[in-house]
Design a protein around this motif. Sequence first.
Motif, short mmCIF file in Angstrom:
data_model
loop_
_atom_site.label_atom_id
_atom_site.label_comp_id
_atom_site.label_asym_id
_atom_site.label_seq_id
_atom_site.Cartn_x
_atom_site.Cartn_y
_atom_site.Cartn_z
N ASP A 1 8.10 -7.48 -2.35
CA ASP A 1 7.21 -6.33 -2.22
C ASP A 1 6.25 -6.28 -3.41
OD1 ASP A 1 6.13 -3.72 -2.17
OD2 ASP A 1 7.97 -2.84 -1.38
N CYS B 1 -1.52 -3.98 -0.55
CA CYS B 1 -0.24 -4.62 -0.23
C CYS B 1 -0.43 -5.85 0.64
CB CYS B 1 0.71 -3.63 0.44
SG CYS B 1 0.11 -2.89 1.97
N HIS C 1 4.28 -3.72 -4.32
CA HIS C 1 4.12 -2.39 -4.92
C HIS C 1 4.70 -2.36 -6.34
CE1 HIS C 1 2.21 0.13 -2.11
NE2 HIS C 1 3.24 0.59 -1.43
N HIS D 1 3.25 -0.32 5.28
CA HIS D 1 3.25 -1.17 4.10
C HIS D 1 3.58 -2.60 4.49
CE1 HIS D 1 3.70 -2.38 0.02
NE2 HIS D 1 5.03 -2.41 0.00
N TRP E 1 6.46 2.89 5.38
CA TRP E 1 6.94 3.04 4.01
C TRP E 1 7.41 4.46 3.74
CZ3 TRP E 1 5.99 5.69 -0.52
CH2 TRP E 1 6.47 5.12 -1.70
N TYR F 1 10.93 4.85 5.35
CA TYR F 1 12.05 4.16 4.73
C TYR F 1 12.43 4.76 3.38
CZ TYR F 1 15.16 0.63 2.89
OH TYR F 1 16.26 0.00 2.35
#
Length: 238
Positions: free
Chosen positions: A191, A17, A193, A175, A151, A154
């Motif tokens: 992001d 990331c 991911h 993250h 991460w 959340y």
Amino acid sequence: MPKIHVKRFTQDAKNQCALGAVTCVSNCADSSWGFSRVAGVVRSWNKDSLKNGLYSFGICSLLNLVGFDKVVYVTSDTDIIDYSWAGLSHKKLARKMLSRKSRYHAALYNSMKSYFSDTGYDNSIVIDWNFADRIRESIDNGVPVIVSFNWTMYFRQMKDFKDKPNDMKGEPTFHAVVVNGYDKMHAYIVDSHTEQYKYKLKEFKTGIYKIKWEHLMAVMGREGDVIIPTNYNSRVES
């Protein structure tokens, strides 16, 4: 509603990331940067991080390597800093932190040592918890920022353990993402991911979403941080 155009890049592996976030902000400064080019820099510099990921010190070092001459690292993580150090010069802060080797585990200390050993950049560490104001100020100045947050907290996910996948123990997953804009209620997230966003998280698959300010501040907590890269210099070779 300030917003900076940032191209999203997806990461190739689970712990990349930071590479995805660095690619986003470097491409914003110079469109010749893509994920494979940033990964090439990492492969020459510290190839283990392609698999193991980067600490925030490593993210700052990588931003220097891709061409940013000034990186501001804003943190309130009391596992690595002490509030009595606020206001110290970069050189004095380096002495304070590096003299406490036993306080940090080896991988973190080595990342820290590498970061402080390169004195050719105008880097700084700011000890502060007011992340929201730092993010908004940077966006207002036309500079997207890298932030890290919890991460697993959340997205209300279990940490993925190889031996006991549902055994919630150990450290949370932090993250790294890019914030490229905001409004009164939200921070705008880019992001990298992909594989993680499916099933009940499929709405996040595009990697472009908003987080309410109060939620972002909660999941950043004391261990999250803000990294602000500026003064891009295109001297870096492809």
